[in-house]
Motif scaffolding. Structure first.
Motif, PDB file in Angstrom:
ATOM      1  N   UNK A  33       3.789  75.424  68.756  1.00 34.52           N
ATOM      2  CA  UNK A  33       3.323  76.603  68.020  1.00 34.52           C
ATOM      3  C   UNK A  33       1.795  76.643  68.025  1.00 34.52           C
ATOM      4  N   UNK A  37      -5.459  80.271  61.100  1.00 29.52           N
ATOM      5  CA  UNK A  37      -5.741  80.289  59.663  1.00 29.52           C
ATOM      6  C   UNK A  37      -7.035  81.029  59.435  1.00 29.52           C
ATOM      7  N   UNK A  41      -7.823  81.783  54.107  1.00 32.78           N
ATOM      8  CA  UNK A  41      -6.800  80.760  53.909  1.00 32.78           C
ATOM      9  C   UNK A  41      -5.427  81.100  54.442  1.00 32.78           C
ATOM     10  N   UNK A  42      -5.121  82.384  54.657  1.00 37.13           N
ATOM     11  CA  UNK A  42      -3.792  82.746  55.113  1.00 37.13           C
ATOM     12  C   UNK A  42      -3.507  82.222  56.514  1.00 37.13           C
ATOM     13  N   UNK A  43      -2.254  81.874  56.781  1.00 36.93           N
ATOM     14  CA  UNK A  43      -1.860  81.336  58.085  1.00 36.93           C
ATOM     15  C   UNK A  43      -0.920  82.316  58.767  1.00 36.93           C
ATOM     16  N   UNK A  45       1.394  82.872  62.388  1.00 37.41           N
ATOM     17  CA  UNK A  45       1.927  82.282  63.603  1.00 37.41           C
ATOM     18  C   UNK A  45       1.573  83.181  64.779  1.00 37.41           C
ATOM     19  N   UNK A 100       1.435  68.518  63.299  1.00 41.03           N
ATOM     20  CA  UNK A 100       0.286  69.408  63.375  1.00 41.03           C
ATOM     21  C   UNK A 100      -0.936  68.714  63.936  1.00 41.03           C
ATOM     22  N   UNK A 101      -1.715  69.458  64.713  1.00 42.08           N
ATOM     23  CA  UNK A 101      -3.057  69.031  65.048  1.00 42.08           C
ATOM     24  C   UNK A 101      -3.987  69.316  63.885  1.00 42.08           C
ATOM     25  N   UNK A 102      -5.215  68.849  64.005  1.00 39.60           N
ATOM     26  CA  UNK A 102      -6.166  69.000  62.903  1.00 39.60           C
ATOM     27  C   UNK A 102      -6.924  70.313  62.962  1.00 39.60           C
TER      28      UNK A 102
ATOM     29  N   UNK B  35       4.436  73.413  52.432  1.00 38.04           N
ATOM     30  CA  UNK B  35       3.431  72.588  53.081  1.00 38.04           C
ATOM     31  C   UNK B  35       2.283  72.361  52.117  1.00 38.04           C
ATOM     32  N   UNK B  37      -1.825  71.538  52.287  1.00 37.35           N
ATOM     33  CA  UNK B  37      -3.009  71.447  53.137  1.00 37.35           C
ATOM     34  C   UNK B  37      -4.101  70.753  52.354  1.00 37.35           C
ATOM     35  N   UNK B  41      -8.050  70.136  55.809  1.00 39.04           N
ATOM     36  CA  UNK B  41      -7.316  71.251  56.431  1.00 39.04           C
ATOM     37  C   UNK B  41      -6.086  70.804  57.214  1.00 39.04           C
ATOM     38  N   UNK B  42      -5.636  69.587  56.942  1.00 40.91           N
ATOM     39  CA  UNK B  42      -4.462  69.090  57.647  1.00 40.91           C
ATOM     40  C   UNK B  42      -3.206  69.528  56.914  1.00 40.91           C
ATOM     41  N   UNK B  43      -2.281  70.147  57.671  1.00 41.13           N
ATOM     42  CA  UNK B  43      -1.038  70.630  57.075  1.00 41.13           C
ATOM     43  C   UNK B  43       0.035  69.555  57.124  1.00 41.13           C
ATOM     44  N   UNK B  58       9.989  64.939  52.526  1.00 43.14           N
ATOM     45  CA  UNK B  58       9.030  63.949  52.983  1.00 43.14           C
ATOM     46  C   UNK B  58       8.652  63.019  51.841  1.00 43.14           C
ATOM     47  N   UNK B  90       1.238  75.931  50.915  1.00 45.49           N
ATOM     48  CA  UNK B  90       1.733  77.066  51.680  1.00 45.49           C
ATOM     49  C   UNK B  90       3.256  77.054  51.709  1.00 45.49           C
ATOM     50  N   UNK B 103       7.362  80.747  62.713  1.00 44.48           N
ATOM     51  CA  UNK B 103       7.107  80.474  61.305  1.00 44.48           C
ATOM     52  C   UNK B 103       6.349  81.638  60.692  1.00 44.48           C
ATOM     53  N   UNK B 105       4.181  82.432  57.305  1.00 48.06           N
ATOM     54  CA  UNK B 105       3.552  81.757  56.174  1.00 48.06           C
ATOM     55  C   UNK B 105       3.194  82.731  55.064  1.00 48.06           C
ATOM     56  N   UNK B 106       3.219  82.213  53.860  1.00 44.53           N
ATOM     57  CA  UNK B 106       2.625  82.921  52.744  1.00 44.53           C
ATOM     58  C   UNK B 106       1.111  82.770  52.784  1.00 44.53           C
ATOM     59  N   UNK B 107       0.422  83.408  51.847  1.00 42.64           N
ATOM     60  CA  UNK B 107      -1.037  83.404  51.823  1.00 42.64           C
ATOM     61  C   UNK B 107      -1.612  82.100  51.281  1.00 42.64           C
TER      62      UNK B 107
END
Lengths: 110, 114
Positions: A33, A37, A41-43, A45, A100-102, B35, B37, B41-43, B58, B90, B103, B105-107
């Protein structure tokens, strides 16, 4: 070492430039994927791909399963493309999780 | 209409308090996720529910308890909040089994524990 590595970590560009963000992974995957972001802050896809190439507007994602590598390209970049781009992979052995990557922070200046 | 909506968007609270974050999706998806974060910034996945059943849990302190009253809702309740719980949380959803589809995502909900 993270199983999913992105490069570069930070990227600045002038408006109009062609941008490439790379993602390398060390595990076998069934899908990858690309997420975006926004500064707020919203993500979102962007792509989910398991082979070849996908294109949405100015965004192109490619994946090479043999080389365990994916790239996200942005053509004719614009300041509104400024965001963090995150690569995430799904393992076929543990399909419940994404790794996830960073992230790569992109700033496009006018 | 927002596909995945979370409330509240911002939450500031004192250590030791109990708080909840709500999530709703109107996409008809079967699977929902929480999730966290962190400051880098790592999810990280915390929980996943498929058709109201917990399928991913988890290594998360048991102060965190997800609740899914129906497949369109996945709420996160946090007891005895600690400073380290400060993060952006998130919610996300996907169709069918976990990770099969895109996926959404929410805000995000920014939690600050003082």
């Amino acid at each position: 070492k993270n199983e999913v590595e992105q490069s570069p970590q930070n990227l600045t560009a002038q408006e109009g430039e062609f941008i490439t963000i790379n993602c390398s992974y060390s595990v076998g995957i069934s899908a990858l994927h690309w997420l975006q972001q926004h500064p707020g802050g919203g993500i979102v896809s962007l792509f989910m791909l398991s082979s070849g190439k996908k294109k949405h507007g100015r965004l192109i994602a490619t994946i090479n399963i043999q080389e365990k590598h994916s790239s996200l390209h942005i053509t004719a970049s614009h300041p509104r493309d400024s965001a963090v781009y995150i690569c995430a992979v799904r393992s076929p052995y543990n399909t419940d999780k994404l790794i996830f990557g960073t992230g790569t922070r992109l700033q496009v200046f006018p | 209409d927002t596909a995945v909506s979370q409330t509240p968007k911002y939450l500031v609270t004192q250590m030791g308090n109990d708080k909840s974050i709500k999530c709703e999706q109107n996409l008809g998806h079967d699977t929902m996720y929480w999730y966290k974060q962190d400051s880098k910034k790592f999810l990280k996945i915390m929980f996943s529910y498929n058709n109201k059943e917990l399928i991913i849990n988890e290594t998360v302190p048991n102060r965190f308890s997800p609740k899914s009253p129906d497949k369109a809702h996945l709420n996160l309740h946090i007891n005895s909040l600690e400073l380290g719980d400060s993060a952006v949380y998130f919610c996300a959803s996907s169709q069918d089994l976990p990770w099969v589809g895109e996926l959404f995502f929410g805000e995000g909900s920014r939690l600050t524990v003082l």
